[in-house]
Enzyme design. Sequence first.
Site, PDB file in Angstrom:
ATOM      1  CG  HIS A   8      -6.989   2.842   0.983  1.00 16.23           C
ATOM      2  ND1 HIS A   8      -7.759   3.236   0.160  1.00 16.23           N
ATOM      3  CD2 HIS A   8      -5.721   2.070   0.186  1.00 16.23           C
ATOM      4  CE1 HIS A   8      -7.462   2.916  -1.137  1.00 16.23           C
ATOM      5  NE2 HIS A   8      -6.397   2.361  -1.050  1.00 16.23           N
ATOM      6  NE  ARG A   9      -5.781   5.454  -2.492  1.00 17.27           N
ATOM      7  CZ  ARG A   9      -6.638   5.590  -3.391  1.00 17.27           C
ATOM      8  NH1 ARG A   9      -7.359   6.635  -3.636  1.00 17.27           N
ATOM      9  NH2 ARG A   9      -6.919   4.301  -4.334  1.00 17.27           N
ATOM     10  CD  GLU A  54      -2.081   2.029  -0.158  1.00 14.22           C
ATOM     11  OE1 GLU A  54      -1.994   1.753  -1.409  1.00 14.22           O
ATOM     12  OE2 GLU A  54      -2.708   3.133   0.469  1.00 14.22           O
ATOM     13  CG  ASP A 107      -1.091   5.163  -3.633  1.00 11.33           C
ATOM     14  OD1 ASP A 107      -1.327   3.924  -3.942  1.00 11.33           O
ATOM     15  OD2 ASP A 107      -1.901   5.634  -3.022  1.00 11.33           O
ATOM     16  CG  HIS A 127      -4.233   6.588  -5.848  1.00 11.00           C
ATOM     17  ND1 HIS A 127      -5.026   6.374  -7.143  1.00 11.00           N
ATOM     18  CD2 HIS A 127      -4.008   4.990  -5.558  1.00 11.00           C
ATOM     19  CE1 HIS A 127      -5.545   5.208  -7.211  1.00 11.00           C
ATOM     20  NE2 HIS A 127      -4.864   4.512  -6.593  1.00 11.00           N
ATOM     21  CD  GLU A 175      -0.655   0.837  -5.137  1.00  9.97           C
ATOM     22  OE1 GLU A 175      -0.993   0.614  -6.371  1.00  9.97           O
ATOM     23  OE2 GLU A 175      -1.549   0.778  -4.285  1.00  9.97           O
ATOM     24  CE  LYS A 190      -1.243   4.289  -8.684  1.00  9.10           C
ATOM     25  NZ  LYS A 190      -2.444   3.600  -8.880  1.00  9.10           N
ATOM     26  CG  ASP A 236     -10.711   4.266   2.100  1.00  9.24           C
ATOM     27  OD1 ASP A 236      -9.696   4.220   1.783  1.00  9.24           O
ATOM     28  OD2 ASP A 236     -11.898   4.056   1.146  1.00  9.24           O
TER      29      ASP A 236
END
Length: 244
Positions: free
Chosen positions: A7-8, A34, A36, A49, A109, A111, A229
């Site tokens: 995640h990120r 992943e 954003d 993000h 993703e 945004k 994370d």
Amino acid sequence: MTQIFAHRGAAGTHPENTMVSFYEAYRVGADGIELDVQLSKDGEVVVIHDELLDRTTNGKGNVKDHMWKDLQSLDAGYKFQKQFARATIPNLEEVLAWIQGTNLILNIELKNGVYPYRGLEEKVIALVRTYSMESRVILSSFNHYSLVYAYRIAPEIETAPLYRDGLYMPWVYATSIGAKAIHPSIHTAPDAIVAASMKEGVAVRPYTINNEDKMRHLFEIGISAFITDFPERAVKLRNTIDVQ
């Protein structure tokens, strides 16, 4: 085998959505990353993000109100500044140029829920095609209109709706918009929904799974993937389960 998406990047231990975070996710054996994306004032696809710069950088104001060259000069190390001095905001092209040489899947993703960035889908898809990453990219968003549009202009790239609230028969909904997967909040992904979705050929990749007991349970039920994370923690746990 259940895949692990960082995640990120490795956001639990490294500054989120920075190259150092992505490198760490790759180093520890994550299957995917992943991240954003938003657009700068001059139309660059920026990896960040929040719509505001304030939380994760030393900048102020909205991403959309800053030129790319100015965003590049910001420190994106925030709470990890001592270990990772001068981490910077990358653009999507930098990430794609690097990830192309790995075996990682890339979940992008979009945004565009707060600000409807005009042209975001086209710019992202053009970059994905430039780096021949169509088969290893997943486009996700809470803005499902954006996903439908992306699917229409690039049906070869997988899409996956993000959602926080319960959806009735989400596998039916996903199929109806051309999506091959769903990315629900874990709170809206009980085992029965996971099983039914996967039985219908719709992958399930919930977010954000940081608790080891929850990770273990998801490995045990054979979920498609989950987003965390702490990819190193997840990979080590998966390895212990595989051995048993």
